[in-house]
Every structure is written in structure tokens, then in C-alpha cells.
Scaffold this motif. Sequence first.
Motif, mmCIF file in Angstrom:
data_model
loop_
_atom_site.group_PDB
_atom_site.id
_atom_site.type_symbol
_atom_site.label_atom_id
_atom_site.label_comp_id
_atom_site.label_asym_id
_atom_site.label_seq_id
_atom_site.Cartn_x
_atom_site.Cartn_y
_atom_site.Cartn_z
ATOM 1 N N UNK A 170 -3.246 28.928 -14.436
ATOM 2 C CA UNK A 170 -3.106 30.089 -15.319
ATOM 3 C C UNK A 170 -4.450 30.505 -15.918
ATOM 4 N N UNK A 171 -5.304 29.538 -16.217
ATOM 5 C CA UNK A 171 -6.639 29.876 -16.713
ATOM 6 C C UNK A 171 -7.430 30.629 -15.646
ATOM 7 N N UNK A 187 -3.372 39.257 -20.049
ATOM 8 C CA UNK A 187 -2.865 38.758 -21.331
ATOM 9 C C UNK A 187 -1.785 37.703 -21.103
ATOM 10 N N UNK A 188 -0.876 37.971 -20.178
ATOM 11 C CA UNK A 188 0.248 37.066 -19.938
ATOM 12 C C UNK A 188 -0.217 35.728 -19.357
ATOM 13 N N UNK A 189 -1.158 35.790 -18.423
ATOM 14 C CA UNK A 189 -1.698 34.542 -17.875
ATOM 15 C C UNK A 189 -2.412 33.740 -18.963
ATOM 16 N N UNK A 190 -3.178 34.432 -19.794
ATOM 17 C CA UNK A 190 -3.921 33.746 -20.848
ATOM 18 C C UNK A 190 -2.976 33.157 -21.891
ATOM 19 N N UNK A 191 -1.924 33.893 -22.229
ATOM 20 C CA UNK A 191 -0.950 33.390 -23.202
ATOM 21 C C UNK A 191 -0.278 32.121 -22.691
ATOM 22 N N UNK A 192 0.067 32.111 -21.414
ATOM 23 C CA UNK A 192 0.692 30.920 -20.834
ATOM 24 C C UNK A 192 -0.306 29.769 -20.766
ATOM 25 N N UNK A 193 -1.547 30.074 -20.458
ATOM 26 C CA UNK A 193 -2.578 29.031 -20.432
ATOM 27 C C UNK A 193 -2.754 28.418 -21.822
ATOM 28 N N UNK A 194 -2.729 29.249 -22.845
ATOM 29 C CA UNK A 194 -2.854 28.738 -24.217
ATOM 30 C C UNK A 194 -1.670 27.843 -24.572
ATOM 31 N N UNK A 195 -0.473 28.257 -24.163
ATOM 32 C CA UNK A 195 0.716 27.447 -24.445
ATOM 33 C C UNK A 195 0.601 26.078 -23.775
ATOM 34 N N UNK A 196 0.189 26.090 -22.527
ATOM 35 C CA UNK A 196 0.038 24.833 -21.796
ATOM 36 C C UNK A 196 -1.108 23.998 -22.360
ATOM 37 N N UNK A 197 -2.141 24.677 -22.859
ATOM 38 C CA UNK A 197 -3.267 23.961 -23.467
ATOM 39 C C UNK A 197 -2.802 23.178 -24.696
ATOM 40 N N UNK A 198 -1.956 23.797 -25.505
ATOM 41 C CA UNK A 198 -1.449 23.118 -26.696
ATOM 42 C C UNK A 198 -0.703 21.841 -26.319
ATOM 43 N N UNK A 199 -0.053 21.857 -25.180
ATOM 44 C CA UNK A 199 0.681 20.678 -24.724
ATOM 45 C C UNK A 199 -0.248 19.601 -24.172
ATOM 46 N N UNK A 200 -1.467 19.995 -23.803
ATOM 47 C CA UNK A 200 -2.414 19.061 -23.190
ATOM 48 C C UNK A 200 -3.409 18.475 -24.187
ATOM 49 N N UNK A 201 -3.413 18.974 -25.418
ATOM 50 C CA UNK A 201 -4.383 18.503 -26.408
ATOM 51 C C UNK A 201 -4.275 16.983 -26.568
ATOM 52 N N UNK A 202 -5.410 16.326 -26.487
ATOM 53 C CA UNK A 202 -5.445 14.873 -26.605
ATOM 54 C C UNK A 202 -5.274 14.153 -25.289
ATOM 55 N N UNK A 203 -5.011 14.903 -24.233
ATOM 56 C CA UNK A 203 -4.828 14.308 -22.910
ATOM 57 C C UNK A 203 -6.088 14.560 -22.092
#
Length: 290
Positions: free
Chosen positions: A65-66, A92-108
Motif C-alpha cells: 500500500x505504501x 489518498x485511499x492507498x495512503x490511508x490504508x498504509x497508515x492503518x496498517x502502520x499503526x498495527x506494525x508499530x513496535x514490530x
Amino acid sequence: MVDPLLDHVETQKWTCIIDDNKLLRKLLETYFMTEYTFYPAFQKNYFLEDMASGQGKYCSSLLVHAVLASACHGYSKMSHRSQFWNPRTLGYQFLAEARRLWEMEIGNARLTTIQAAIVLSIVHDANGSDEVGRSYLTQAVAAAHAMHLFSTPTTNSDDAEHNAKAFTAWALFGLQAVHSFHVFKAPLLSMPPSIQLSTQDDCYGDFGLRYPSAKGPVSVNYAHTFRTFSEFRVIMNDVAAVFFSGFKNTPETIVDRIKGFCIRLDCWYRNLQPGLKASEISFPWQLKVQ
């Protein structure tokens, strides 16, 4: 761009934003022909191989998505592609989904997460949000340190894994050097990676271009380009470290340092690969070497 792997990537394995495989492949081709050549984040072949097969070692939904968000900047047939704030645009939609997935990956701390952070930094820089872009670089550097990505490996790993890590380490180092230099800030990394880049050209994921008058695909010799940019960005990083880190330099010291950088730049330019000389360059991104 000629790459058989592109013919095997499919939307259903990686994104629900679009379901058009032809559009997916065109966006990927656009990314590799525009943003990737100057600011790569990963080794192209490993990424496409895993994307085509559905494997997750060198590809992830976050990274895809990024990449697609970045590709929307360069795809000329994309409607309103400059309106990055418009929720109706694919960018915008790809970036929004990338941000959502990024939040799930924080710390990983994963290789693909670091690679996605590099791409997201570039996307935000292109959108005029360089502070946000730098925050992704900062997080990428922290994750890379946690993985010891910049260090010489102490355990045995297969060639692909070593190449993937070395490529990403130098890509991250290079981008933070360029970013720091252009925003007049101290670099996030004071030294280049200890992990060495391969001397074998086939480790860099070369690709070919098809021209009407050519009998077959024309290789871009991307290995030469990547190594050359990496060498140049080491100098950029040192310039940023000297002049933007808050050190007090006397006029005499400044002159001496500038002379030193001029000598290094001249040496770098004189030692360019023959195919990157001003009289020989043939691809748009190679103009940035001159």
C-alpha cells in the motif's frame, strides 16, 4: 519496463482498494520507473517474487500500500493525482490504508516495516509534509538499530537475506542523508552502514526497458546506479553532520572542510562507472548523477 514477475502479481492477495490487476501492474511499473530508481527502499526482485507467490518475507500488505500510494504520484492517467488531501483519489485511499496498517506494525521490527517507512517518508515529502516524512525515517532508523541492520552480520544467512538487508540498510542511510541535507538538520545516522554492499551486479534486481528500435529489453545496469548514489550520499551525510549538527566552526575551519568535500566530490565524479559518464548516460534518473 520488462519484468515477467509483474505479470503474476494480483490484487486479491494484497489489497482491497482496487480489484483491477492491470491497474495494479501499471502502478507498480510506474513506481519502479519513477520513484524507485532514485529512492529505492527494497530489492525489487525479492519484493516482486514474494508478491507474486503470496509470501511475506520480502513483501507485506503495508509495503504494497505504501508503494501504491507513491506510485499514484507518477501515474499520469490518475485523476486528480496532485490532490493528496482528496479522499476520493486512489493515492489518498492507498495512503490511508498504509497508515492503518502502520499503526498495527508499530513496535514490530521487520524488514518490510522498515522498507514501508522509507516509502511512506518519500510519499509525505512529496506531499509537502516533510516533518511527517522525517518521523517515519526516525522510526525506521530505530527499528533498523533494533534489528542490527546496519551492522556486519555475526550469524550466517543466505545470500538473498544478506542482500536484502544490505540493500535496505544503505537505502535507509541514503534517504536520511538526503533528507537531512535538504532540511538543514543533523543526520539521523553519523556513519554509513557497516554491512557491505555486494560487488555482484545481479544482487541489485536489475530490470530492462523495451524500446521500439531495440531487438530486446535494454538493461539499466541498476547496480551501478545504486552503488554510485550510495557513495554520493555518504558525502552528503558528512556535509549535513558538519554544518547542521550545531558544531562551532571558525571561518578557517569552514574553508578547510569545504575544500575537503570538494576534493571528495571531485574524486567521486572522476571515478564514475563508464555508463554513468555525462557522454554515456541514457536514462532520466542518471541525469541526477551529473
